[in-house]
Scaffold this motif. Structure first.
Motif, PDB file in Angstrom:
ATOM      1  N   VAL A 130      -8.488 -34.685  19.014  1.00 26.63           N
ATOM      2  CA  VAL A 130      -8.950 -36.019  19.367  1.00 26.63           C
ATOM      3  C   VAL A 130      -8.431 -36.968  18.321  1.00 26.63           C
ATOM      4  O   VAL A 130      -8.605 -36.735  17.124  1.00 26.63           O
ATOM      5  CB  VAL A 130     -10.499 -36.080  19.443  1.00 26.63           C
ATOM      6  CG1 VAL A 130     -10.949 -37.492  19.791  1.00 26.63           C
ATOM      7  CG2 VAL A 130     -11.022 -35.100  20.484  1.00 26.63           C
ATOM      8  N   TRP A 131      -7.767 -38.010  18.771  1.00 27.61           N
ATOM      9  CA  TRP A 131      -7.257 -39.035  17.866  1.00 27.61           C
ATOM     10  C   TRP A 131      -8.246 -40.168  17.748  1.00 27.61           C
ATOM     11  O   TRP A 131      -8.637 -40.776  18.723  1.00 27.61           O
ATOM     12  CB  TRP A 131      -5.923 -39.588  18.402  1.00 27.61           C
ATOM     13  CG  TRP A 131      -4.794 -38.589  18.333  1.00 27.61           C
ATOM     14  CD1 TRP A 131      -3.910 -38.399  17.342  1.00 27.61           C
ATOM     15  CD2 TRP A 131      -4.495 -37.657  19.345  1.00 27.61           C
ATOM     16  NE1 TRP A 131      -3.037 -37.394  17.627  1.00 27.61           N
ATOM     17  CE2 TRP A 131      -3.389 -36.899  18.885  1.00 27.61           C
ATOM     18  CE3 TRP A 131      -5.063 -37.305  20.586  1.00 27.61           C
ATOM     19  CZ2 TRP A 131      -2.803 -35.875  19.610  1.00 27.61           C
ATOM     20  CZ3 TRP A 131      -4.473 -36.304  21.294  1.00 27.61           C
ATOM     21  CH2 TRP A 131      -3.361 -35.574  20.818  1.00 27.61           C
ATOM     22  N   ASN A 132      -8.682 -40.416  16.520  1.00 26.77           N
ATOM     23  CA  ASN A 132      -9.588 -41.540  16.324  1.00 26.77           C
ATOM     24  C   ASN A 132      -8.792 -42.779  15.996  1.00 26.77           C
ATOM     25  O   ASN A 132      -7.560 -42.767  16.007  1.00 26.77           O
ATOM     26  CB  ASN A 132     -10.633 -41.218  15.256  1.00 26.77           C
ATOM     27  CG  ASN A 132      -9.975 -40.861  13.924  1.00 26.77           C
ATOM     28  OD1 ASN A 132      -8.784 -41.113  13.733  1.00 26.77           O
ATOM     29  ND2 ASN A 132     -10.725 -40.263  13.014  1.00 26.77           N
ATOM     30  N   GLN A 167      -1.537 -39.619  27.585  1.00 29.77           N
ATOM     31  CA  GLN A 167      -1.874 -38.414  26.828  1.00 29.77           C
ATOM     32  C   GLN A 167      -2.681 -37.517  27.727  1.00 29.77           C
ATOM     33  O   GLN A 167      -3.863 -37.664  27.874  1.00 29.77           O
ATOM     34  CB  GLN A 167      -2.681 -38.780  25.578  1.00 29.77           C
ATOM     35  CG  GLN A 167      -1.897 -39.646  24.591  1.00 29.77           C
ATOM     36  CD  GLN A 167      -2.730 -40.016  23.377  1.00 29.77           C
ATOM     37  OE1 GLN A 167      -3.909 -39.746  23.346  1.00 29.77           O
ATOM     38  NE2 GLN A 167      -2.073 -40.598  22.370  1.00 29.77           N
ATOM     39  N   ASP A 209      -5.975 -36.496  12.561  1.00 31.40           N
ATOM     40  CA  ASP A 209      -6.094 -35.428  13.550  1.00 31.40           C
ATOM     41  C   ASP A 209      -7.187 -34.496  13.109  1.00 31.40           C
ATOM     42  O   ASP A 209      -7.142 -33.915  12.030  1.00 31.40           O
ATOM     43  CB  ASP A 209      -4.757 -34.664  13.650  1.00 31.40           C
ATOM     44  CG  ASP A 209      -4.775 -33.687  14.800  1.00 31.40           C
ATOM     45  OD1 ASP A 209      -5.797 -33.684  15.519  1.00 31.40           O
ATOM     46  OD2 ASP A 209      -3.774 -32.964  14.968  1.00 31.40           O
ATOM     47  N   LYS A 222     -11.264 -43.994  22.966  1.00 27.17           N
ATOM     48  CA  LYS A 222      -9.852 -43.610  22.920  1.00 27.17           C
ATOM     49  C   LYS A 222      -9.603 -42.364  23.752  1.00 27.17           C
ATOM     50  O   LYS A 222      -8.498 -42.137  24.235  1.00 27.17           O
ATOM     51  CB  LYS A 222      -9.422 -43.372  21.474  1.00 27.17           C
ATOM     52  CG  LYS A 222      -9.313 -44.637  20.642  1.00 27.17           C
ATOM     53  CD  LYS A 222      -8.119 -45.475  21.077  1.00 27.17           C
ATOM     54  CE  LYS A 222      -7.937 -46.668  20.163  1.00 27.17           C
ATOM     55  NZ  LYS A 222      -6.749 -47.461  20.536  1.00 27.17           N
ATOM     56  N   MET A 223     -10.612 -41.552  23.877  1.00 28.07           N
ATOM     57  CA  MET A 223     -10.463 -40.299  24.610  1.00 28.07           C
ATOM     58  C   MET A 223     -10.495 -40.523  26.133  1.00 28.07           C
ATOM     59  O   MET A 223      -9.985 -39.688  26.892  1.00 28.07           O
ATOM     60  CB  MET A 223     -11.598 -39.342  24.211  1.00 28.07           C
ATOM     61  CG  MET A 223     -11.533 -37.966  24.863  1.00 28.07           C
ATOM     62  SD  MET A 223     -12.920 -36.967  24.385  1.00 28.07           S
ATOM     63  CE  MET A 223     -14.239 -37.864  25.156  1.00 28.07           C
ATOM     64  N   GLN A 271      -2.026 -32.664  25.165  1.00 33.16           N
ATOM     65  CA  GLN A 271      -2.935 -32.425  24.058  1.00 33.16           C
ATOM     66  C   GLN A 271      -2.987 -30.954  23.733  1.00 33.16           C
ATOM     67  O   GLN A 271      -3.103 -30.549  22.559  1.00 33.16           O
ATOM     68  CB  GLN A 271      -4.318 -32.957  24.421  1.00 33.16           C
ATOM     69  CG  GLN A 271      -4.371 -34.480  24.549  1.00 33.16           C
ATOM     70  CD  GLN A 271      -5.744 -34.962  24.959  1.00 33.16           C
ATOM     71  OE1 GLN A 271      -6.682 -34.156  24.963  1.00 33.16           O
ATOM     72  NE2 GLN A 271      -5.827 -36.227  25.279  1.00 33.16           N
ATOM     73  N   GLY A 295     -13.544 -43.715  18.855  1.00 43.03           N
ATOM     74  CA  GLY A 295     -12.793 -42.511  19.192  1.00 43.03           C
ATOM     75  C   GLY A 295     -13.129 -42.007  20.577  1.00 43.03           C
ATOM     76  O   GLY A 295     -12.260 -41.515  21.313  1.00 43.03           O
ATOM     77  N   LEU A 296     -14.417 -42.144  20.955  1.00 37.99           N
ATOM     78  CA  LEU A 296     -14.804 -41.710  22.291  1.00 37.99           C
ATOM     79  C   LEU A 296     -14.083 -42.527  23.352  1.00 37.99           C
ATOM     80  O   LEU A 296     -13.593 -41.990  24.352  1.00 37.99           O
ATOM     81  CB  LEU A 296     -16.319 -41.858  22.447  1.00 37.99           C
ATOM     82  CG  LEU A 296     -16.884 -41.501  23.825  1.00 37.99           C
ATOM     83  CD1 LEU A 296     -16.612 -40.035  24.138  1.00 37.99           C
ATOM     84  CD2 LEU A 296     -18.383 -41.761  23.860  1.00 37.99           C
TER      85      LEU A 296
END
Length: 480
Positions: A413-415, A471, A420, A440-441, A476, A437-438
């Motif tokens: 998961v990329w914040n 992505q 990383d 971004k996901m 991933q 970050g959430l």
């Protein structure tokens, strides 16, 4: 005292003791203290020459004859005449002057409001007006006008209006006669020419009409022939239809009779069988009675006991057979009723299931209609809501998880900081960074859903853009 009788055209006017006012009668006793006067009620002719003047101040004479007498059909009017006029002779100057004064006065007043032309041309209306006005005045004396005749109007010397009017009329009549003669000659000559031309025209017209009528008659004959043939064909078709209908009815009746006959045969067979059983029972009873009598004759006491015993046994056996037959019949009836009840229950269950399906379909239709109205007829929003509400996205996620469960992927998961972190790793960011970050996901997840199902995310989440980096879950996994 005397008894007085009046003639047919007379009345008795009696006054005096015992009479309040005046008594009118055709016959009566007259006492010494009473007075009796006889008066005649027959009408009288009065001839007058009324001097009158029109509204144009033209004098003329109106000769008139009036037939006047008492009103015998009205008791009140006759009483008035007896009081006012009976003491005078109807030919006396007093009566003449009275009647003449009324007639002249009313006539002069009427003529003064009319022109000479109106008087001359409207003699009938003028007579009626004079009659009505004079009668109105004579009513107060109990008199009535039986007839009124106005003679030809006469000029006063020095005023020859009617003479000149007559000369004018004669000259107009003579001139009109000359004109009529000339017109008659002209019409005769023109009429002769017209008659000749009309004769030729009518002859040609009659010839043309004869040809037209002949052609019409021929066409009408053809039409009538076709009509008759058509009616015959229709009649034949109707008769054929009636015959076919009668054949069908006959076949139905034959089938019904055959059915009834077969039913009757079956019922007769059953009745014969029942009758045979009854007769057999009776024969057996008679045989038993015969045997009983024989045994009684040989061995009275012993046979009697044995007979009674056998009879009881036979009755018991017959009773048992009857009860068994009734039990079998009752069981068959109950089985038939049970089968009918089961069929009715199955039919009712299917009917209720069908009604439930219809009600569920109506409820779902109402639900979808209400939901679509709530989102302003946006089918995409309604679809996304239904997928979320029914857990479609959760099912997709579970299916994908099961599909990659054995692969043991490492998902990163990329914040926002670009670091990383593995699933077992920890970060030192604060809570807001975790929320960032959430978010971004979410794009990779929605991208995966779009690639697998072709469904766009709801409008309130966002829209996938072609310029944003994709992505996917697969990429991933490779990075992991």
């Amino acid at each position: 005292m005397s008894y007085r009788v009046a003639r047919a055209s007379e009345y008795l006017a009696i006054t005096g003791g015992g009479i309040k006012d005046i008594k009118l009668a055709k016959k009566s006793w007259v006492f010494p203290w009473q007075s009796c006067t006889v008066f005649d009620v027959s009408p009288v002719n009065y001839t007058f020459e009324v001097q009158a003047m029109s509204s144009e101040k033209l004098p003329f004479v109106i000769p008139a004859v009036f037939t006047i007498g008492p009103r015998v059909d009205d008791p009140h009017a006759l009483l008035l005449y007896a009081m006012l006029m009976s003491q005078h002779d109807k030919h006396s100057n007093h009566v003449n002057e009275l009647v003449e004064g009324v007639i002249e006065g009313e006539t002069r007043v009427l003529v003064a409001s009319m022109t000479m032309e109106e008087v001359f041309k409207g003699t009938k209306e003028f007579k009626k007006e004079v009659f009505d006005k004079v009668q109105l005045e004579l009513n107060q004396f109990g008199l009535v006008i039986y007839n009124a005749n106005v003679k030809q109007l006469v000029d006063v010397p020095g005023h020859e209006y009617f003479s000149y009017l007559g000369q004018k009329t004669q000259m107009e009549a003579a001139n009109q006669a000359k004109i009529d003669v000339a017109e008659a000659k002209m019409k005769g000559e023109v009429g002769a020419k017209e008659r000749t031309g009309l004769t030729i025209q009518n002859a040609a017209k009659i010839d043309a009409e004869s040809k037209i009528i002949s052609t019409q008659r021929l066409g009408e004959g053809t039409k009538e022939e076709i009509k008759v043939k058509t009616e015959i064909q229709v009649f034949q078709n109707e008769k054929a239809a009636l015959v076919a209908q009668a054949d069908a009815a006959l076949a139905i009746q034959k089938a019904s009779l055959t059915k009834n006959s077969r039913v009757a045969e079956v019922e007769a067979t059953k009745a014969v069988a029942l009758r045979e059983a009854e007769l057999q029972t009776q024969v057996e009873k008679l045989n038993a009675l015969t045997q009983t009598e024989k045994l009684k004759a040989e061995f009275l006491s012993k046979a009697s006991v044995e007979y009674e015993t056998k009879v009881q046994e036979a009755n018991w056996e017959l009773y048992n057979k009857q009860k068994q037959a009734e039990a079998v019949l009752y069981e068959k009836q109950k089985q038939a009723e049970a089968m009918k009840a089961a069929a009715d229950a199955a039919f009712y269950s299917k009917q209720r299931d069908a009604e439930g399906l219809v009600a569920m379909a109506n409820a779902q239709g109402t639900y979808l209609k209400t939901l679509l109205g709530a989102v302003n007829n946006d089918y995409s929003a309604m679809r996304d809501f239904l997928m979320i509400n029914n857990g479609i996205y959760q099912d997709i996620a579970k299916t994908n998880a099961v599909a990659i469960r054995d692969l043991q992927p490492k998902i990163s998961v990329w914040n926002h900081g670009g670091a990383d972190q593995g699933m077992n790793g920890g970060g030192n960011g604060n809570g807001m960074k975790d929320i960032a970050g959430l978010y971004k996901m979410l794009p990779p997840v929605l991208d995966t859903v779009y690639e697998q199902t072709g469904m766009q995310p709801p409008a309130w989440i966002g829209t996938l853009r072609g310029t944003e980096p994709k992505q996917s879950l697969q990429s991933q996994q490779h990075r992991g």
